[in-house]
Design an enzyme around this catalytic site. Structure first.
Site, PDB file in Angstrom:
ATOM      1  N   ARG A   1     -14.766   3.649   5.956  1.00  0.00           N
ATOM      2  CA  ARG A   1     -14.833   4.998   5.394  1.00  0.00           C
ATOM      3  C   ARG A   1     -14.525   5.064   3.900  1.00  0.00           C
ATOM      4  O   ARG A   1     -15.293   5.652   3.128  1.00  0.00           O
ATOM      5  CB  ARG A   1     -13.842   5.936   6.111  1.00  0.00           C
ATOM      6  CG  ARG A   1     -14.338   6.486   7.396  1.00  0.00           C
ATOM      7  CD  ARG A   1     -13.192   6.630   8.367  1.00  0.00           C
ATOM      8  NE  ARG A   1     -12.771   5.309   8.770  1.00  0.00           N
ATOM      9  CZ  ARG A   1     -13.334   4.635   9.786  1.00  0.00           C
ATOM     10  NH1 ARG A   1     -14.256   5.202  10.502  1.00  0.00           N
ATOM     11  NH2 ARG A   1     -12.940   3.411  10.081  1.00  0.00           N
ATOM     12  N   THR A   2     -13.401   4.507   3.509  1.00  0.00           N
ATOM     13  CA  THR A   2     -12.947   4.737   2.127  1.00  0.00           C
ATOM     14  C   THR A   2     -13.943   4.110   1.156  1.00  0.00           C
ATOM     15  O   THR A   2     -14.397   4.749   0.197  1.00  0.00           O
ATOM     16  CB  THR A   2     -11.535   4.155   1.930  1.00  0.00           C
ATOM     17  OG1 THR A   2     -10.731   4.592   3.014  1.00  0.00           O
ATOM     18  CG2 THR A   2     -10.934   4.597   0.617  1.00  0.00           C
TER      19      THR A   2
ATOM     20  N   LYS B   1     -11.108 -19.149  -4.726  1.00  0.00           N
ATOM     21  CA  LYS B   1     -10.821 -20.341  -5.553  1.00  0.00           C
ATOM     22  C   LYS B   1      -9.471 -20.185  -6.242  1.00  0.00           C
ATOM     23  O   LYS B   1      -9.138 -20.932  -7.149  1.00  0.00           O
ATOM     24  CB  LYS B   1     -11.917 -20.504  -6.617  1.00  0.00           C
ATOM     25  CG  LYS B   1     -13.279 -20.802  -6.037  1.00  0.00           C
ATOM     26  CD  LYS B   1     -14.278 -21.063  -7.163  1.00  0.00           C
ATOM     27  CE  LYS B   1     -15.466 -20.146  -7.049  1.00  0.00           C
ATOM     28  NZ  LYS B   1     -16.249 -20.103  -8.281  1.00  0.00           N
TER      29      LYS B   1
ATOM     30  N   ARG C   1      -8.321  -1.381  -3.062  1.00  0.00           N
ATOM     31  CA  ARG C   1      -7.553  -1.462  -1.801  1.00  0.00           C
ATOM     32  C   ARG C   1      -7.007  -2.875  -1.682  1.00  0.00           C
ATOM     33  O   ARG C   1      -7.724  -3.862  -1.955  1.00  0.00           O
ATOM     34  CB  ARG C   1      -8.426  -1.140  -0.592  1.00  0.00           C
ATOM     35  CG  ARG C   1      -7.711  -1.473   0.711  1.00  0.00           C
ATOM     36  CD  ARG C   1      -8.474  -1.062   1.935  1.00  0.00           C
ATOM     37  NE  ARG C   1      -8.451   0.378   2.114  1.00  0.00           N
ATOM     38  CZ  ARG C   1      -8.831   0.985   3.250  1.00  0.00           C
ATOM     39  NH1 ARG C   1      -9.244   0.268   4.276  1.00  0.00           N
ATOM     40  NH2 ARG C   1      -8.793   2.295   3.357  1.00  0.00           N
TER      41      ARG C   1
ATOM     42  N   HIS D   1      -1.996   6.181   0.815  1.00  0.00           N
ATOM     43  CA  HIS D   1      -3.448   6.330   0.876  1.00  0.00           C
ATOM     44  C   HIS D   1      -3.750   7.766   0.415  1.00  0.00           C
ATOM     45  O   HIS D   1      -4.102   8.633   1.213  1.00  0.00           O
ATOM     46  CB  HIS D   1      -3.933   6.078   2.307  1.00  0.00           C
ATOM     47  CG  HIS D   1      -5.398   5.805   2.440  1.00  0.00           C
ATOM     48  ND1 HIS D   1      -6.310   6.028   1.417  1.00  0.00           N
ATOM     49  CD2 HIS D   1      -6.129   5.329   3.494  1.00  0.00           C
ATOM     50  CE1 HIS D   1      -7.517   5.706   1.840  1.00  0.00           C
ATOM     51  NE2 HIS D   1      -7.432   5.272   3.083  1.00  0.00           N
TER      52      HIS D   1
HETATM   53  N1   CP Z   1      -9.275   6.016   6.962  1.00  0.00           N
HETATM   54  C1   CP Z   1      -9.569   4.842   6.384  1.00  0.00           C
HETATM   55  O1   CP Z   1      -8.911   4.434   5.413  1.00  0.00           O
HETATM   56  O2   CP Z   1     -10.604   4.154   6.944  1.00  0.00           O
HETATM   57  P1   CP Z   1     -11.174   2.766   6.427  1.00  0.00           P
HETATM   58  O3   CP Z   1     -10.090   1.740   6.626  1.00  0.00           O
HETATM   59  O4   CP Z   1     -12.390   2.501   7.245  1.00  0.00           O
HETATM   60  O5   CP Z   1     -11.476   2.935   4.969  1.00  0.00           O
END
Ligand code: CP
Length: 508
Positions: free
Chosen positions: A61-62, A90, A112, A140
């Site tokens: 999603r993100t 590497k 992320r 998040h």
């Molecule tokens: N909600 C969320 O962060 O989903 P993903 O890990 O798929 O990005």
């Protein structure tokens, strides 16, 4: 002070005021409505721009909603979704990877990583805005914004709601960010449902108590569901457990079933989940819950698919706001503490008696006397400051002192030596209120008491082993702490927000 969204980092939801959060979700709503009407008013807003999207941890999603948001605004997305296929395999560092991406003329970078505080570190080393797409168990923030948008669409408000958080309340980052945002709104109360091993951290519950936010902790749905307006379920974060056997003990501990829902939940209750649900092992929401209707209606309890879809408009709104293409200035909610480094010596008047004080406990012609040291801190000060041992003329650990905390003090005298400001900071961390006297021609010419600075660099180690600043994480991020309480000596890590008190301080 007024501040705008342009060029801001989005590292923590805590840096947003409630007015700013409402502004973001209203902007997203406006974009969503425009797209539903197929008006495409925003289709060229970021034409020619490149948005960097660097994901070192899996995501559906993100990452894809940021890619889609960039494209819907006319920008190009430069994205990768794992370390696979990159030179990280590497041995290239996180820092170099991000700096290199930024060099490809990205206007901002979404990142992320599995380590707590990675987004703050990225923001520190890059000149472009950084958006936290999830950092370890820390935060998040953009997920929270889409959660807030969904709650407002479902309930028409963000206040006077009881939110139940279920599942992994120890390692989950979405609950941590969402509960921080919801605390701003009046009439909010929380219910926590988890096995005892995955309860929210004690420091977070203590913070709720200080803020007078009502909450209850429970291990089952039966006692909790009847109170709840929004049930926010989370997956047990298998990947964050240091010990896989511990994961196995809790993996099947909690499941929301149609039966529980229909027996205990209010008809108005709605279920959210940041997704993914773990369908492989033991789904935390039984698959049949997806289609359960509120009795007598065609309304579903489960709203997580609509919730995830809101990610697109929230991320489009954020890209426009950070680029300065939309937005306004909003008053800052409070005066932010000034964490600039300040002089850490509080002057002490040098009287005639004090001028002669150098004669007590041995005489030095020129140098420094460090007095009123806590006895346990004395050798640590010598080591940490790398004091030249051949210049130490006296070293007493347990002198009687009426002024000292436990009636004892340590004293150091060092010939031909003056501590630097950074060394004064180190003395303050180890032994607050120690005094430092500068000696010239046998007399005390200046004296002061060391005070804890508000920002402390490269002295302490974070107690969170998953923090990006820990040496084992191999990023060489300088340790930075903020002093929250100078008397109790409570410090907060700049990267992962972990607080540590004086008895847990570990020096680097
Ligand atoms: N909600 C969320 O962060 O989903 P993903 O890990 O798929 O990005």
């Amino acid at each position: 002070m007024m501040r705008s969204f342009k060029n801001r980092d989005i590292v923590s939801i805590r840096s947003f005021s409630p007015e700013e959060l409402v502004y973001v979700i209203e902007t997203a709503k406006m974009i969503k409505e425009d797209r539903l009407k197929k008006q495409a008013a925003y289709a060229h807003v970021l034409e020619g721009e490149t948005i960097g999207i660097a994901f070192f941890e899996p995501s559906t999603r993100t990452r894809l909603s940021f890619v889609c948001a960039a494209q819907a605004l006319g920008a190009h997305a430069l994205s990768f979704s794992s370390t696979e296929g990159t030179s990280l395999l590497k041995g290239e560092s996180f820092r170099h990877t991000l700096q290199m991406l930024s060099g490809y003329q990205c206007s901002l970078l979404v990142v992320r990583d599995s380590r707590d505080g990675a987004a703050q570190y990225a923001a520190d080393v890059l000149d472009i805005p950084v958006v936290n797409g999830g950092d370890g168990k820390h935060e998040h923030p953009t997920q929270t914004m889409l959660d807030l948008l969904t709650i407002r669409e479902l309930f028409g408000r963000l206040d006077h709601l009881t939110i139940g958080f279920a599942g992994d309340l120890k390692y989950g980052r979405t609950v941590r960010s969402l509960q921080a945002a919801l605390q701003h709104f009046p009439g909010i109360s929380f219910r926590y449902i988890s096995p005892p091993q995955l309860k929210p951290p004690a420091e977070e519950l203590a913070a709720l108590e200080r803020a007078h936010i009502p909450y209850k902790v429970s291990e089952n749905y039966e006692s909790t569901l009847p109170d709840i307006d929004i049930l926010y379920v989370t997956r047990i974060q298998e990947e964050r457990f240091p010990d896989k056997q511990e994961y196995e003990k809790v993996a099947r501990s909690l499941q929301l079933t149609p039966d529980l829902l229909l027996s205990y939940a209010k008809p108005s209750m709605r279920i959210l989940h940041p997704l993914p649900i773990n369908s492989l092992k033991f789904p935390e929401i039984h698959p049949a819950v997806d289609d359960v209707l509120v009795p007598g209606t065609r309304e579903k309890y489960a709203r997580y698919i609509e919730q995830a879809a809101n990610g697109l408009s929230i991320r489009m709104a954020l890209l426009c706001l950070l680029a300065g293409k939309l937005g306004t200035e909003i008053r800052e909610p409070y005066e932010l503490p000034n964490y600039e480094k300040k002089t850490t010596l509080e002057p002490v008047n040098v009287t005639e008696t004090k001028q002669e004080a150098n004669r007590v406990l041995g005489y030095i012609e020129n140098g420094t006397v460090i007095d009123h040291l806590q006895p346990d801190a004395l050798f640590k000060v010598i080591d940490l400051l790398a004091l030249p041992r051949d210049k130490l003329v006296i070293l007493g650990k347990n002198f009687e002192s009426k002024k000292a905390l436990h009636g004892k003090k340590g004293v150091l005298k060092i010939v031909d030596y003056s501590p630097t400001p950074n060394q004064l900071n180190k003395i303050a961390v180890l032994s607050p209120y120690a005094t430092v006297s500068y000696i010239k021609n046998g007399q005390v010419v200046e004296k002061g008491r060391v005070m804890l600075p508000l920002r402390i660099e490269n002295i302490m180690e974070c107690s969170n082993p998953n923090c990006i600043s820990r040496t084992e994480q191999k990023e060489y991020a300088p340790s930075v702490f903020y002093t929250l309480d100078t008397v109790q000596r409570i410090f907060q890590c700049h990267y992962c927000d972990t607080t540590i008190s004086e008895d847990a301080v570990r020096l680097r």
